[in-house]
Design a protein around this motif. Structure first.
Motif, PDB file in Angstrom:
ATOM      1  N   PHE A 190      44.594  32.053  41.515  1.00  0.00           N
ATOM      2  CA  PHE A 190      43.709  32.829  42.390  1.00  0.00           C
ATOM      3  C   PHE A 190      44.453  34.007  43.034  1.00  0.00           C
ATOM      4  O   PHE A 190      43.869  35.062  43.256  1.00  0.00           O
ATOM      5  CB  PHE A 190      43.094  31.917  43.462  1.00  0.00           C
ATOM      6  N   ILE A 191      45.753  33.821  43.304  1.00  0.00           N
ATOM      7  CA  ILE A 191      46.549  34.927  43.861  1.00  0.00           C
ATOM      8  C   ILE A 191      46.700  36.037  42.810  1.00  0.00           C
ATOM      9  O   ILE A 191      46.586  37.226  43.108  1.00  0.00           O
ATOM     10  CB  ILE A 191      47.958  34.442  44.299  1.00  0.00           C
ATOM     11  N   ALA A 192      46.934  35.617  41.562  1.00  0.00           N
ATOM     12  CA  ALA A 192      47.059  36.609  40.486  1.00  0.00           C
ATOM     13  C   ALA A 192      45.741  37.367  40.311  1.00  0.00           C
ATOM     14  O   ALA A 192      45.722  38.588  40.120  1.00  0.00           O
ATOM     15  CB  ALA A 192      47.453  35.921  39.179  1.00  0.00           C
ATOM     16  N   MET A 193      44.632  36.638  40.379  1.00  0.00           N
ATOM     17  CA  MET A 193      43.319  37.274  40.240  1.00  0.00           C
ATOM     18  C   MET A 193      43.080  38.243  41.399  1.00  0.00           C
ATOM     19  O   MET A 193      42.490  39.303  41.231  1.00  0.00           O
ATOM     20  CB  MET A 193      42.221  36.199  40.201  1.00  0.00           C
ATOM     21  N   GLU A 194      43.554  37.897  42.583  1.00  0.00           N
ATOM     22  CA  GLU A 194      43.349  38.729  43.772  1.00  0.00           C
ATOM     23  C   GLU A 194      44.200  39.995  43.726  1.00  0.00           C
ATOM     24  O   GLU A 194      43.736  41.086  44.015  1.00  0.00           O
ATOM     25  CB  GLU A 194      43.717  37.897  45.020  1.00  0.00           C
ATOM     26  N   THR A 195      45.491  39.816  43.340  1.00  0.00           N
ATOM     27  CA  THR A 195      46.429  40.941  43.439  1.00  0.00           C
ATOM     28  C   THR A 195      46.519  41.760  42.152  1.00  0.00           C
ATOM     29  O   THR A 195      46.913  42.920  42.177  1.00  0.00           O
ATOM     30  CB  THR A 195      47.858  40.437  43.754  1.00  0.00           C
ATOM     31  N   GLY A 196      46.212  41.130  41.034  1.00  0.00           N
ATOM     32  CA  GLY A 196      46.377  41.813  39.751  1.00  0.00           C
ATOM     33  C   GLY A 196      47.810  41.718  39.238  1.00  0.00           C
ATOM     34  O   GLY A 196      48.133  42.227  38.165  1.00  0.00           O
ATOM     35  N   TYR A 197      48.708  41.054  39.989  1.00  0.00           N
ATOM     36  CA  TYR A 197      50.098  40.917  39.541  1.00  0.00           C
ATOM     37  C   TYR A 197      50.249  39.710  38.628  1.00  0.00           C
ATOM     38  O   TYR A 197      49.419  38.792  38.640  1.00  0.00           O
ATOM     39  CB  TYR A 197      51.040  40.776  40.743  1.00  0.00           C
TER      40      TYR A 197
END
Ligand code: A3D
Length: 311
Positions: free
Chosen positions: A158-165
């Motif tokens: 979910f963090i990757a989906m949020e940040t795009g990193y």
């Protein structure tokens, strides 16, 4: 050196994927065990994965069985036996059915693979891993529950989906019981070493933590009949691989705490080191007051579920 042997107790959705991942990682020969009425299905799955070998090039054997003798001498056992959640059921609803199943599995694993490293996935996880430990009499190093790896992986996703990193560069851990009371330690999460709290607003982080807590239920609702199976299988195989290859990976797992984090006598999600000695160590971290209070809360939930096992 002879190949390792991995037995999967339960050849359903997760069981089939465990077999595929174990084969692709060439971890060892694989036995998929299920109850007699599922024998044809596990034999079929085993043969299907055998026939994938020429394309992937892995030299391991995969067999399906409903005879416990075939798990004899296994190095690793992964248990998914039981029923999964259906919409409207929480993990605790599964208790009465899966408890009897786990007792039966524990007796048989003790008889046929007494020296194995056992990874429990069946829900309610914290109670099932406890049940296996109590009934089998295995050492605490050889019994672990898979949950924190999945919960942490969901948080990272979910963090990757949020940040795009890249999800690869996101590190974080989710501790506590495998349920809605789990504790994401967001304060220590980083993206490539940069504190996550410097990148994502506190408001969004709270929403992401909540989505993580209910991520299993989100999938149950979408599937309509059953629960997640790809990611849980991958997480368990990472744990098995760390054991078989003595990688000493640090993975949040449900391990038996005996004083760590001030917890005594319960399996609960904590950072564990998995190597050839099984669960070799629990790494403790200093929690702040909020995190400590959330951990106490999740421990109460785990204690309540475990008390229902009457063991
Ligand atoms: P499913 O596809 O139903 O597979 C379970 C298998 O267990 C079936 O093939 C059953 O026939 C078999 N089984 C039933 N009784 C026995 C027995 N006595 N001995 C051996 N096998 C038996 O479910 P699934 O693979 O989707 O999920 C398996 C379990 O994992 C469920 O309890 C889920 O709730 C749980 N689960 C846990 C997580 C965690 O993160 C901890 C995630 C997803 C699912």
């Amino acid at each position: 050196m002879a190949r390792y042997k991995i037995a999967l107790i339960g050849g359903g959705q997760i069981g089939g994927n465990l077999a595929l991942i174990a084969a692709e990682k060439e971890l060892g020969d694989i036995v998929i065990f299920d109850i007699p009425k599922m024998e044809g299905i596990v034999k079929g799955k085993a043969l299907d994965i055998m026939q994938l070998r020429p394309h992937d090039g892995y030299d391991v054997n995969i067999n399906g069985t409903s005879d416990y003798k075939d798990i004899e001498g296994s190095d690793v056992i992964v248990i998914t036996a039981g029923i999964p959640r259906k919409p409207g059921m929480d993990r605790e609803d599964l208790m009465s059915i899966n408890l009897d199943i786990m007792k039966d599995v524990a007796k048989n694993v003790k008889e046929y693979a007494p020296d194995s490293f056992v990874i429990v996935i069946s829900n309610p996880l914290d109670a099932m891993v406890y049940t296996f430990y109590k009934v089998s009499g295995f050492s605490k190093n050889n019994v672990v529950g898979m949950a924190g790896a999945l919960d942490s992986g969901r948080f990272r996703t979910f963090i990757a989906m949020e940040t795009g990193y890249s999800v690869q560069d996101i590190t974080c851990m989710v501790l506590g019981g495998h349920g809605d009371s789990m504790v994401p330690i967001t304060r220590l999460a980083t993206v490539g070493g940069v504190p996550l709290t410097d990148i994502v607003s506190a408001e969004r982080l709270t929403e992401i933590e909540d989505r993580t807590r209910f991520a299993g239920g989100e999938i149950v609702k979408l599937l309509g009949n059953g629960s997640a199976y790809y990611a849980p299988a991958q997480c368990a195989m990472e744990m098995a691989e760390s054991y078989l290859k003595d990688k000493k990976r640090v993975i949040p797992c449900a391990a038996l705490c005996e004083g760590e984090f001030g917890i005594d006598g319960y399996f609960i999600g904590v950072p564990t080191v998995i190597g050839c000695g099984g669960v070799e160590k629990i790494l403790e971290i200093k929690l702040n007051a909020d995190e400590r209070s959330m951990l106490n809360n999740t421990l109460d939930v785990v204690k309540k579920t475990v008390s229902e096992t009457c063991l």
